[in-house]
Motif scaffolding. Structure first.
Motif, short mmCIF file in Angstrom:
data_model
loop_
_atom_site.label_atom_id
_atom_site.label_comp_id
_atom_site.label_asym_id
_atom_site.label_seq_id
_atom_site.Cartn_x
_atom_site.Cartn_y
_atom_site.Cartn_z
N GLN A 22 0.88 -1.17 0.00
CA GLN A 22 0.00 0.00 0.00
C GLN A 22 0.91 1.22 0.00
OE1 GLN A 22 -3.00 0.30 3.11
NE2 GLN A 22 -3.41 2.44 2.61
N GLN A 59 -8.49 -9.80 2.79
CA GLN A 59 -9.65 -9.35 2.01
C GLN A 59 -10.41 -10.55 1.45
OE1 GLN A 59 -8.56 -6.51 -1.08
NE2 GLN A 59 -6.97 -5.63 0.22
N GLU A 67 -10.73 7.46 -1.84
CA GLU A 67 -9.56 8.07 -1.21
C GLU A 67 -8.46 8.33 -2.24
OE1 GLU A 67 -10.31 5.74 3.07
OE2 GLU A 67 -8.66 5.14 1.75
N THR A 102 -14.70 2.63 -1.13
CA THR A 102 -14.17 3.64 -0.22
C THR A 102 -12.70 3.92 -0.49
OG1 THR A 102 -15.74 3.05 1.52
CG2 THR A 102 -13.72 4.15 2.22
N TRP A 103 -11.91 2.86 -0.66
CA TRP A 103 -10.49 3.04 -0.93
C TRP A 103 -10.27 3.77 -2.25
CZ3 TRP A 103 -9.91 -2.90 0.03
CH2 TRP A 103 -10.08 -3.15 1.41
N PHE A 133 -6.14 8.14 4.15
CA PHE A 133 -6.06 6.82 3.55
C PHE A 133 -6.37 5.76 4.61
CE2 PHE A 133 -2.93 9.06 0.75
CZ PHE A 133 -3.63 8.92 -0.44
N SER A 134 -7.29 4.87 4.32
CA SER A 134 -7.55 3.75 5.21
C SER A 134 -6.35 2.81 5.22
CB SER A 134 -8.78 2.97 4.73
OG SER A 134 -9.92 3.78 4.67
N ARG A 135 -6.16 2.11 6.34
CA ARG A 135 -5.17 1.03 6.35
C ARG A 135 -5.85 -0.20 5.78
NH1 ARG A 135 -0.23 1.27 8.97
NH2 ARG A 135 0.01 -0.70 7.86
N MET A 136 -5.45 -0.59 4.61
CA MET A 136 -6.08 -1.69 3.90
C MET A 136 -5.49 -3.03 4.33
SD MET A 136 -5.85 0.14 0.14
CE MET A 136 -6.41 -1.33 -0.76
N SER A 173 -15.85 -1.95 0.48
CA SER A 173 -14.59 -1.42 1.01
C SER A 173 -13.74 -0.82 -0.10
CB SER A 173 -13.81 -2.52 1.72
OG SER A 173 -14.48 -2.98 2.88
N ARG A 216 -0.26 6.13 2.24
CA ARG A 216 -0.76 5.97 3.62
C ARG A 216 -0.81 7.33 4.30
NH1 ARG A 216 1.83 0.31 5.97
NH2 ARG A 216 1.72 -0.87 4.01
#
Length: 341
Positions: A82, A98, A116, A112-113, A89-92, A109, A85
């Motif tokens: 990733q 996943q 961002e 949403t990412w 930014f979400s922590r994926m 999800s 960050r």
């Protein structure tokens, strides 16, 4: 477009987080580049990335880029891969995590990412990973399993979950990239850091591990990334990125893919270091590829000049460049980065 402009549209260059936002200005303008990938781990959040991408996008002009906008890409898979960050930014989670959710939940999800990424000015995600790592190999697989980048050890589950990720990305306004065709799950070493241990002696042209890529093609993936491993049962001794049997015959003809084919890194990757830099670009286009990706800005002039020189002396190659540019421009039209007169 002039030959220089055509060549430039087929090149994507890396910009490290430690490089200045203006460090690529001269390259973009003089080589008419088509894209930039953000590399090296950007940890300062959305606003910092957006400042850089805003500047890069502003370089597009009739003089610099033949009036075409830039593809601005990132590796935003999740887990250890990733690149962007920080705040916004979400922590994926990793793809392996996943893959344990439902397709619907993953799509939500990923939407949403994607939003961002869009807020940060990125328009291409070099994801999802469509590679399948057999359970008996697991983390002994250097490029994928070692980092939990696979959704599953079952190719049908990989197809379902990589498609769910891509659907969410697309819903959030992001172009997606199925990678690394025809699959890195059965090799031992990482092609980024090794030129040995990268031969797959199992995969065939009718292999079940191709199913995630076939699903991505059916779903309309905007790009497919070809890896640089070697497949002894398809084209012995030839890196996939340089293989017409893999890029044209298997991906384009057998799977029916008509979109943009991008290479894995052809700059710093150890798997291709024995091939002269200029030939890396010309051989990928000859194989049927479209966008040559290099992590090293210093490679761009050499690659650009190799492409233009070959176009000037080889009509068949010039026609391949024209076809590749047509696919790139068509993608940019769909993304709103180009406009019909």
């Amino acid at each position: 477009m002039s030959p220089d402009e055509r060549a430039g549209q087929l090149l994507m260059v890396g910009l490290g987080s430690d490089a200045g936002s203006r460090s690529l200005d001269t390259l973009v303008a003089s080589r008419h580049l088509g894209g930039v990938i953000l590399l090296g781990g950007w940890t300062s959040g959305v606003d910092a990335v957006r400042a850089t991408t805003r500047h890069l996008a502003g370089l597009a002009s009739p003089a610099n880029t033949a009036g075409l906008g830039l593809l601005l890409a990132a590796d935003q898979e999740g887990g250890q891969v990733q690149q962007l960050r920080g705040p916004g930014f979400s922590r994926m989670p990793s793809a392996l995590v996943q893959g344990q959710s439902s397709p619907g939940a993953l799509t939500a999800s990923a939407r949403t990412w994607a939003r961002e990424l869009a807020a940060a000015g990125v328009n291409v995600n070099l994801a999802p990973v469509a590679d399948t790592v057999p359970s008996e190999l697991g983390r002994a697989n250097g490029p994928i399993g070692h980092y939990d980048r696979q959704y599953s050890s079952d190719p049908d589950r990989v197809a379902t979950m990589s498609a769910a990720f891509a659907a969410g990305m697309r819903a959030g306004g992001m172009a997606t990239t199925a990678k690394h065709f025809p699959g890195l799950g059965r090799i031992i070493e990482n092609t980024d850091v090794s030129a040995t241990g990268i031969t797959d002696r199992t995969t065939t042209t009718t292999d079940p591990y191709l199913r995630p890529f076939a699903r991505a093609v059916r779903d309309g993936t905007e790009l497919v990334m070809v890896g640089s491993a070697i497949y002894s049962r398809i084209d012995p001794g030839t890196n996939a990125v340089f293989s017409r049997a893999i890029v044209t015959d298997l991906l384009r003809r057998q799977l029916g893919y008509r979109g943009v084919v991008i290479s894995d890194d052809l700059g710093a990757a150890k798997s291709v270091e024995e091939v002269p830099v200029g030939q890396r670009a010309t051989r990928f286009i000859t194989a049927g590829g479209d966008i040559v990706l290099t992590a090293r800005p210093s490679d761009i002039p050499v690659m650009h000049e190799a492409l233009t020189a070959r176009m000037a002396t080889d009509r068949a190659f010039a026609n391949q460049v024209a076809a590749a540019v047509t696919r790139v421009v068509a993608l940019k039209l769909r993304m709103g980065l180009a406009h019909c007169p």
